[in-house]
Design an enzyme around this catalytic site. Structure first.
Site, PDB file in Angstrom:
ATOM      1  N   CYS A  74       1.543   1.709  12.452  1.00 47.06           N
ATOM      2  CA  CYS A  74       2.760   2.392  11.803  1.00 47.06           C
ATOM      3  C   CYS A  74       3.233   3.537  12.747  1.00 47.06           C
ATOM      4  CB  CYS A  74       2.520   2.815  10.327  1.00 47.06           C
ATOM      5  SG  CYS A  74       1.902   1.324   9.305  1.00 47.06           S
ATOM      6  N   THR A 105      10.790  -7.612 -10.928  1.00 50.27           N
ATOM      7  CA  THR A 105      10.233  -8.788 -11.207  1.00 50.27           C
ATOM      8  C   THR A 105       9.166  -8.958 -10.194  1.00 50.27           C
ATOM      9  OG1 THR A 105      12.624  -9.827 -11.475  1.00 50.27           O
ATOM     10  CG2 THR A 105      10.937 -11.299 -10.710  1.00 50.27           C
ATOM     11  N   GLN A 162      -8.274  -0.302   4.013  1.00 53.18           N
ATOM     12  CA  GLN A 162      -9.175  -0.564   5.056  1.00 53.18           C
ATOM     13  C   GLN A 162     -10.617  -1.106   4.519  1.00 53.18           C
ATOM     14  OE1 GLN A 162      -8.290  -1.622   7.890  1.00 53.18           O
ATOM     15  NE2 GLN A 162      -6.198  -0.771   7.814  1.00 53.18           N
ATOM     16  N   ASN A 205      -8.307   3.660   9.032  1.00 48.88           N
ATOM     17  CA  ASN A 205      -7.843   2.530   9.868  1.00 48.88           C
ATOM     18  C   ASN A 205      -7.904   2.726  11.326  1.00 48.88           C
ATOM     19  OD1 ASN A 205      -6.123   4.639   8.908  1.00 48.88           O
ATOM     20  ND2 ASN A 205      -4.402   3.697  10.076  1.00 48.88           N
ATOM     21  N   GLY A 259       0.498  -1.275  -0.013  1.00 47.17           N
ATOM     22  CA  GLY A 259      -0.088   0.012   0.085  1.00 47.17           C
ATOM     23  C   GLY A 259       0.854   1.376  -0.002  1.00 47.17           C
TER      24      GLY A 259
END
Lengths: 381, 381
Positions: A318, A231, A173, A145, A70
């Site tokens: 966070c 990748t 969320q 959140n 995110g």
């Protein structure tokens, strides 16, 4: 057994998702950019997952750009838009995740912050306040959140459309908890994260209407429609697809289940005399409640609950290292004392009514012991 | 059973690595940023993996920054250095991976390209050619993904050190194949990718000497010493740690094994009259050979081998959609006809001598059929 009530931070991987990933985590390998059969097998797996993620978002497969998370998606959106539109101003709401607010502060020459009301809702008046002639991208999340507050986006999207302004919404969320409809909603970009809906970490989708001009910000290959070099993380992408499929099928069942747990918790909480439930009058996600018990510091309460083997959050995961009130609660102009007491409980599909009972009993014990020790302390002074 | 000879593109996940990852892909979850026991468990797992990756690199644990892949690491290095040092010039060698060359072209105001000789080696003369007063970061890979050529870095690192210039080396192809010694080598930054050494995709390490000034380029959290925002991909990081541990233990065994396969293949190839082995005089990785069979287009050969269930590469995997010669072979000034015939075989620890025999037999068949059909075509004209 420990009780996990922090599902807005991350969710446990669904065993059906793991099952889907395992064939891509074994002896059969291949780089999706390779043209041989091993590579083509990996590429096909990505395209199948893209279809499934698109379905959850109400989008078309070709609108799905896979990224590593995110935070990357939100950085790509803001920074990538800025690279294409140097003169543009961007406006993001004050309660967005830091992965939108920080790039707005650090990467962009011109970003405005849209205020919210006391329930954390973005109103037209707030938009009008920050809108300039140059504003050409707005970003307002679907659901927060911390508080779980769900925005009424339709009038905001209309407001933007009338002014030829692009609209992004962070659905990290919301996805898997409430229905999404990318195409019909009229938004131009949407962020969805796999690890919030029982999928793997390390993968996310930026859903993108191609009318929104975007430059890549990570160079070195033409993967993901030349918008994200590197990748592809095939097992994680495959897992995301399966998680999206499961989330769509069980959307109502999961919502009802977590809502019944949340409602039972709120009923129990209200028996404490000094409880505040944040943004209670607003529409909220069915799984989330953020509350304060007067006089109890949130971080301390979190650690006391942790000692009783119950995991909750005091703010956004966070930023939970910080001791100051979260930016979300500040934006809602909550009193510092109340904001510092914040506890967030976010239920997931694996939780049971017994988890609610354990939490209520633990809170009861902590409050009682604390009141007792206050009395004890008062007596010994 | 299909034969996979494209291990420089990506490797199969080692089952011991998967075993290490699985405990982090189940019912026990947690965001490493959460302060409760679930979060702490995840954080501890990251720190253990950091130690193991550091050991493989010959670095200290605190020098390891986990990112989502080699492309992100290389972008972070160049763009992050540029954000901190606006006036600096950066020089990268002409045979670097596109994840260094493209950011150099697109993100930086001032980047120079260091030429290579006909074997793909960077020489002091080449460095002197591009070095300016402002050059403050050089990037030269240890080993090339296409040719397998291993640079003699020591004189280049000395050259940079004498001029107070930072030195980065992309070790994505070298790690797990030859010994690394970050601290003693005197480089300031190194890129190592997990999926090239039987670890998972979606994770990489930028090994960083803190004297090299770097800004983060992805904002929204203070993870990874505030150099890379975003929820950490714990299972992948744990897998990387285990893969690094295994790679270090088996470095010599794996090298001997793949070298014996590579040498046998080269011996067989030399029986074809029109074979060229690229950079044969230079030191090369033990697992890699890039060659051309005169008159046979590389892409066509790749597809013909694929029909025989043998997977090789014609150039770097990330650019194999293109039909023009790879930038590596162009930098070596190979004739276009030869470069367009390039086939790369990269062995891995799971390959066997039987795979070599199958490849040689297949090449033999393809050449014979082709010569036959040329004769046939000539006869019918």
């Amino acid at each position: 057994m420990a009780v996990y009530l922090d599902n807005n931070a991350t969710t446990a991987l669904d065993e059906k998702v793991l099952e889907a990933m395992l064939p891509y985590m074994g002896q059969i390998t291949g780089n999706p950019s390779s043209v041989h059969r091993f590579g083509r097998l990996q590429k096909d797996a990505i395209e199948q997952a893209r279809e499934l993620v698109a379905r959850l978002a109400g989008a078309r497969a070709e609108q799905v750009i896979f990224t590593s998370g995110g935070t990357e998606s939100n950085n790509l959106l803001l920074n990538g838009f800025n690279r294409k539109n140097k003169a543009a101003r961007i406006a993001v709401s004050a309660i967005e995740h830091m992965s939108l607010l920080e790039p707005a502060q650090h990467l962009l020459p011109a970003a405005d912050i849209i205020p919210v009301d006391e329930n954390g809702l973005v109103k037209l008046a707030g938009l009008e306040q920050v809108m300039t002639e140059q504003t050409s991208l707005l970003s307002v999340m679907i659901a927060n959140n911390e508080t779980g507050v769900v925005q009424n986006l339709a009038p905001l999207i209309n407001f933007a459309a009338e002014r030829d302004c692009y609209f992004h919404t962070d659905a990290s969320q919301a996805a898997g908890k409430i229905a999404l409809d990318f195409v019909d909603s009229g938004v131009h970009a949407m962020t969805i994260s796999a690890h919030k809906l029982y999928g793997p970490v390390g993968v996310d989708a930026l859903i993108l209407d191609k009318r929104l001009p975007l430059s890549k910000i990570q160079f070195g290959g033409s993967q993901e429609k030349n918008l994200r070099a590197g990748t592809e993380n095939v097992p994680a992408i495959v897992g995301f697809g399966r998680a999206a499929e499961l989330a769509l099928t069980s959307l109502q069942t999961t919502a009802s289940h977590v809502r019944s747990l949340r409602d039972a918790l709120e009923k129990g909480l209200k028996e404490f005399s000094t409880i505040s439930i944040f943004a209670e009058p607003a529409e909220r996600l069915p799984n989330t409640v953020q509350f304060a018990i007067e006089g109890f510091d949130g971080e301390t309460m979190l650690m006391q609950l942790d000692r009783k083997a119950i995991a909750v959050s005091s703010g956004s995961a966070c930023t939970s290292g910080k001791t100051e009130p979260s930016h979300v609660l500040k934006a809602m102009k909550l009193a510092d004392a109340l904001a510092n007491s914040a506890i967030r409980v976010s239920f997931g599909k694996n939780n049971t009514m017994s988890d609610v009972e354990k939490l209520l009993a633990a809170l009861h014990d902590i409050i009682e012991i604390n009141q007792h020790s206050s009395v004890m302390m008062a007596a010994t002074v």
